[in-house]
Design an enzyme around this catalytic site. Structure first.
Site, PDB file in Angstrom:
ATOM      1  N   GLU A 328       4.205   3.115  -7.444  1.00  0.00           N
ATOM      2  CA  GLU A 328       3.540   2.027  -8.169  1.00  0.00           C
ATOM      3  C   GLU A 328       2.384   1.475  -7.363  1.00  0.00           C
ATOM      4  OE1 GLU A 328       2.498  -2.045  -9.296  1.00  0.00           O
ATOM      5  OE2 GLU A 328       3.390  -1.427  -7.426  1.00  0.00           O
ATOM      6  N   HIS A 427       3.070  -8.052   0.044  1.00  0.00           N
ATOM      7  CA  HIS A 427       2.285  -6.999   0.721  1.00  0.00           C
ATOM      8  C   HIS A 427       2.029  -7.295   2.198  1.00  0.00           C
ATOM      9  CE1 HIS A 427       0.409  -5.307  -3.289  1.00  0.00           C
ATOM     10  NE2 HIS A 427       1.728  -5.356  -3.312  1.00  0.00           N
TER      11      HIS A 427
END
Ligand SMILES: [Zn+2]
Length: 470
Positions: A328, A427
């Protein structure tokens, strides 16, 4: 159609009042609503979802797509799904260009040298082996960069320090996303030799946020990295005082035709197994943390919800298919899945992906036309006591990995999780298990389990509801 659902609305009221399955079990027509409601209650004290993400992040850790760690995660997931009673467990292979991080550093050079906290953007090309040294051109907004004339950044490192707005629904990320995705090519068009942006995040730690970029065809590919937020602010202050020079070193590599897999497990429907409720999360993660909230938690939520349904004495009519997507973050797994299942869109009743952290679901967006239907009203009554509302607005999207299915006509659902602090660690190296509150995770499992069960056990037809609403 709809007969069962019409009764279901009444049943929900009864179920909510009775607050016990035994009181209404005797009425067959009530059973869907009662079961969905009791699934939600059971989810609130079921440790399976947290166990899933704890095991994955502890035993595997980071799992960047295309790496050996991701391969281990695929085997782990297959074992986990089989052990939980899923059927037809398998991994569907595809290939893609895997990006592997290398060394990364940025230093202010000159009379007062300083080190900056940076991380390469996924997909970034490398600098020369010795790095790039250049003066910076700093823009406080992305629009300022876009307003710069061609050639005006010749030989410079472009820096964009626009802030990302904190919002419960994550809209700040969507608004700022082009700065990371398209900023590198926009800077290159104006002559820049490298690109830095203020991390797309809402924290104030010195941990930069990675994420993928998209180079534009026909534009020179320049190295690109994200600055930790305090470092971006440091550059703003320095740039206000005079010219600033930076040396940037990035040494990522790309492995063409790297293997990845979408891992699938099903709970076969007992009446209409060809009709599929597709739910997913993504197994790959960024490499800096352990991918706990992105997207260990999302997978844990759909796994936990489907597992509860698998344990029911009577299976729903339709098949529930869990897909753990394999790339993804690099934007490949959704297309790979849609490509491998061309022509099957008509069999998918509805699709949804949990990919927005580990916090509670506060709102449910159904496919167009469904909020006001019997199905919508029934679901609303089940999720309201759990602390979620049915949003009257339809879901615009259901997740990155199901976008291609949506384009092929599959109705999508969006269960909105509280994202107020999601982008504090998103992230970054700080995306780790300790950020997950098991009680909030369980609430998300509860809402998902109610939705999945009602969609799989009833005869709801989202395509007809959408057509009728037009
Ligand atoms: Zn994600």
């Amino acid at each position: 159609m709809g007969g069962i659902l019409r009764i279901l609305v009444v049943a929900i009221v009864l179920a909510a009042c009775a607050n016990a399955t035994s009181a209404t079990d005797a009425l067959p027509a009530n059973s869907l609503a009662v079961t969905a409601s009791s699934l939600g209650q059971r989810a609130l004290s079921d440790p399976a979802a947290f166990d899933f993400v704890a095991s994955l992040t502890t035993e595997i850790g980071q799992r960047l797509a295309g790496t050996e760690a991701h391969r281990r995660a695929v085997a782990w997931a297959e074992t986990r799904l089989k052990a939980a009673g899923f059927e037809n467990v398998h991994a569907e292979p595809f290939t893609f260009p895997a990006w592997i991080r290398g060394a990364e550093s940025a230093d202010i050079v000159g009379p007062a040298p300083q080190q900056l906290a940076v991380t390469a953007l996924g997909g970034s090309v490398a600098t020369d082996a010795g790095g790039i040294e250049a003066e910076i051109a700093l823009f406080r907004t992305y629009d300022d960069l876009l307003s710069a004339a061609p050639g005006s950044l010749n030989g410079k490192i472009a820096v964009v320090t626009q802030r990302m707005v904190r919002a419960q629904d994550g809209s700040g990320y969507g608004a700022a996303n082009p700065i990371r995705r398209h900023g590198p090519s926009e800077a290159a068009k104006r002559g820049a030799v490298a690109y830095l942006l203020r991390s797309l995040g809402t924290d104030h730690h010195r941990l930069p946020h990675t994420g993928a970029l998209n180079y534009e065809d026909g534009v020179p590919r320049i190295p690109a990295a994200a600055l930790a937020i305090p470092d971006a602010e440091q550059l703003e202050r320095l740039a206000a005082k005079g010219p600033v020079r930076i040396r940037l070193l990035l040494t990522p590599t790309v492995r063409e035709n790297a293997p990845s897999w979408n891992v699938v497990g099903e709970i076969k429907g007992n009446e209409r197994p060809d009709q599929v409720v597709l739910i997913g999360g993504h197994l790959d993660s960024w490499d800096l943390g352990t991918g706990a909230t992105d997207d260990g938690a999302g997978m844990a939520i759909v796994f936990g919800a489907a597992r509860l349904i698998a344990g029911l004495p009577r299976r729903p009519a339709r098949t529930i298919r869990v897909v753990l997507f394999g790339a993804e973050e690099m934007n490949f797994s959704g297309a790979a899945y849609a490509q491998a299942h061309q022509g099957e869109a008509g069999k998918i009743v509805v699709a949804g992906e949990a990919d927005f952290g580990a916090r509670n679901v506060y709102s449910v967006q159904l496919p167009a036309g469904a909020a006001g239907s019997d199905f919508g009203r029934a679901l609303d009554r089940i999720v309201a006591p759990l602390g979620a509302n049915l949003d009257r607005r339809p879901a615009l999207g259901g997740g990155d990995d199901i976008r291609e299915l949506q384009k092929a006509g599959v109705p999508v659902v969006s269960l909105r999780q509280d994202g107020l602090d999601y982008f504090d660690t998103h992230h970054t190296a700080d995306d780790t298990l300790d950020k997950i509150d098991p009680r909030q995770l369980d609430q998300a499992v509860a809402v998902w389990s109610a939705f999945i069960y009602l969609a799989a056990a009833s005869d709801v037809d989202f395509r007809s509801l959408a057509a009728a609403a037009k």
